[in-house]
Motif scaffolding. Structure first.
Motif, PDB file in Angstrom:
ATOM      1  N   UNK A   1       0.799  -1.223   0.000  1.00  0.00           N
ATOM      2  CA  UNK A   1       0.000   0.000   0.000  1.00  0.00           C
ATOM      3  C   UNK A   1       0.830   1.271   0.000  1.00  0.00           C
ATOM      4  N   UNK A   2       1.844   1.368   0.793  1.00  0.00           N
ATOM      5  CA  UNK A   2       2.649   2.597   0.787  1.00  0.00           C
ATOM      6  C   UNK A   2       4.115   2.206   0.691  1.00  0.00           C
ATOM      7  N   UNK A   3       4.959   3.185   0.672  1.00  0.00           N
ATOM      8  CA  UNK A   3       6.381   2.883   0.477  1.00  0.00           C
ATOM      9  C   UNK A   3       7.086   2.544   1.780  1.00  0.00           C
TER      10      UNK A   3
ATOM     11  N   UNK B   1       0.273  -3.435  11.954  1.00  0.00           N
ATOM     12  CA  UNK B   1      -0.234  -3.136  10.620  1.00  0.00           C
ATOM     13  C   UNK B   1      -1.182  -1.945  10.692  1.00  0.00           C
ATOM     14  N   UNK B   2      -1.114  -1.101   9.684  1.00  0.00           N
ATOM     15  CA  UNK B   2      -2.057   0.016   9.610  1.00  0.00           C
ATOM     16  C   UNK B   2      -3.404  -0.533   9.118  1.00  0.00           C
ATOM     17  N   UNK B   3      -4.467   0.268   9.158  1.00  0.00           N
ATOM     18  CA  UNK B   3      -5.781  -0.218   8.715  1.00  0.00           C
ATOM     19  C   UNK B   3      -5.806  -0.677   7.256  1.00  0.00           C
ATOM     20  N   UNK B   4      -5.020  -0.014   6.387  1.00  0.00           N
ATOM     21  CA  UNK B   4      -5.013  -0.428   4.972  1.00  0.00           C
ATOM     22  C   UNK B   4      -4.416  -1.827   4.831  1.00  0.00           C
ATOM     23  N   UNK B   5      -3.303  -2.062   5.496  1.00  0.00           N
ATOM     24  CA  UNK B   5      -2.666  -3.378   5.405  1.00  0.00           C
ATOM     25  C   UNK B   5      -3.536  -4.454   6.048  1.00  0.00           C
ATOM     26  N   UNK B   6      -4.162  -4.128   7.152  1.00  0.00           N
ATOM     27  CA  UNK B   6      -5.006  -5.109   7.838  1.00  0.00           C
ATOM     28  C   UNK B   6      -6.229  -5.487   7.011  1.00  0.00           C
ATOM     29  N   UNK B   7      -6.621  -4.613   6.080  1.00  0.00           N
ATOM     30  CA  UNK B   7      -7.814  -4.895   5.272  1.00  0.00           C
ATOM     31  C   UNK B   7      -7.492  -5.564   3.943  1.00  0.00           C
ATOM     32  N   UNK B   8      -6.251  -5.951   3.723  1.00  0.00           N
ATOM     33  CA  UNK B   8      -5.878  -6.534   2.435  1.00  0.00           C
ATOM     34  C   UNK B   8      -6.684  -7.768   2.075  1.00  0.00           C
ATOM     35  N   UNK B   9      -7.011  -8.588   3.047  1.00  0.00           N
ATOM     36  CA  UNK B   9      -7.783  -9.796   2.762  1.00  0.00           C
ATOM     37  C   UNK B   9      -9.165  -9.439   2.221  1.00  0.00           C
ATOM     38  N   UNK B  10      -9.807  -8.455   2.844  1.00  0.00           N
ATOM     39  CA  UNK B  10     -11.132  -8.073   2.372  1.00  0.00           C
ATOM     40  C   UNK B  10     -11.059  -7.366   1.025  1.00  0.00           C
TER      41      UNK B  10
END
Length: 195
Positions: free
Chosen positions: A51-53, A83-92
């Motif tokens: 998601x980010x660098x 993990x930030x919220x973006x990384x934690x939501x990768x599965x969804x």
């Protein structure tokens, strides 16, 4: 009454032991009531978030070719297991029923999106890009010199096109976007790192 931290912990531990033995709690029965973890039988694969660098480490748990669970990698030096919220939501994000997997187009004046083929999508983008480039292309531009007189300089650029990257674009893709934007003649090539 003054109780030190050490004495408080000793008293708490002794109270728990007395409570457990006094009520007849059997550790064997408690162990039998355990349950299997959802990651049991999965293959653990270390990965990096895209998601980010920041390059945070993740542990992916895969079963039958499908992502079952993901978590931060506690051994990774960047995020140390968080993990930030973006990384934690990768599965969804990967398995969302709302995820668009085919090109969609909303025709001018239409109120609904329609599914189109990849060939149609590429052709629409190419035609519009060519149309905008030709309409906004400048070969020269007049700029006043130090004496205040207009001087014509060759610029060969288009002001109607711009490229914007994101953190999901790696170095190699950024290089290709930079080269492509120069070929197209646009000076407006931005990236997430500058925004």
């Amino acid at each position: 009454m003054q109780v030190s931290r050490r004495n408080f912990l000793k008293l708490s531990g002794a109270s728990l032991v007395a409570l457990a033995t006094g009520l007849g709690l059997d550790p064997a029965v408690a162990k039998a009531q355990g349950y299997a973890l959802k990651i049991e039988g999965t293959k653990k694969i270390p990965s990096i978030c895209h998601f980010c660098s920041g390059g945070c480490g993740m542990l992916l748990h895969i079963q039958d070719g499908k992502l079952i669970h993901l978590a931060g990698d506690p051994d990774h030096p960047t995020n140390e297991g968080t993990l930030c919220p973006k990384a934690a939501s990768l599965r969804s994000v990967a398995y969302s029923t709302d995820r668009v997997t085919k090109p969609m187009r909303r025709a001018p004046g239409a109120d609904k999106w329609e599914e189109i083929s990849w060939d149609q999508a590429v052709e629409i983008v190419a035609k519009k890009t060519k149309e905008v480039r030709e309409a906004t292309f400048k070969k020269t531009e007049q700029i006043k010199n130090a004496a205040g007189e207009p001087v014509e300089y060759a610029v060969n650029r288009t002001d109607g096109l711009a490229f914007i990257g994101s953190a999901e674009v790696d170095n190699e893709e950024s290089y290709l976007f930079s080269k492509f934007s120069r070929i197209m003649g646009t000076p407006y090539n931005e990236h997430q790192a500058r925004i």
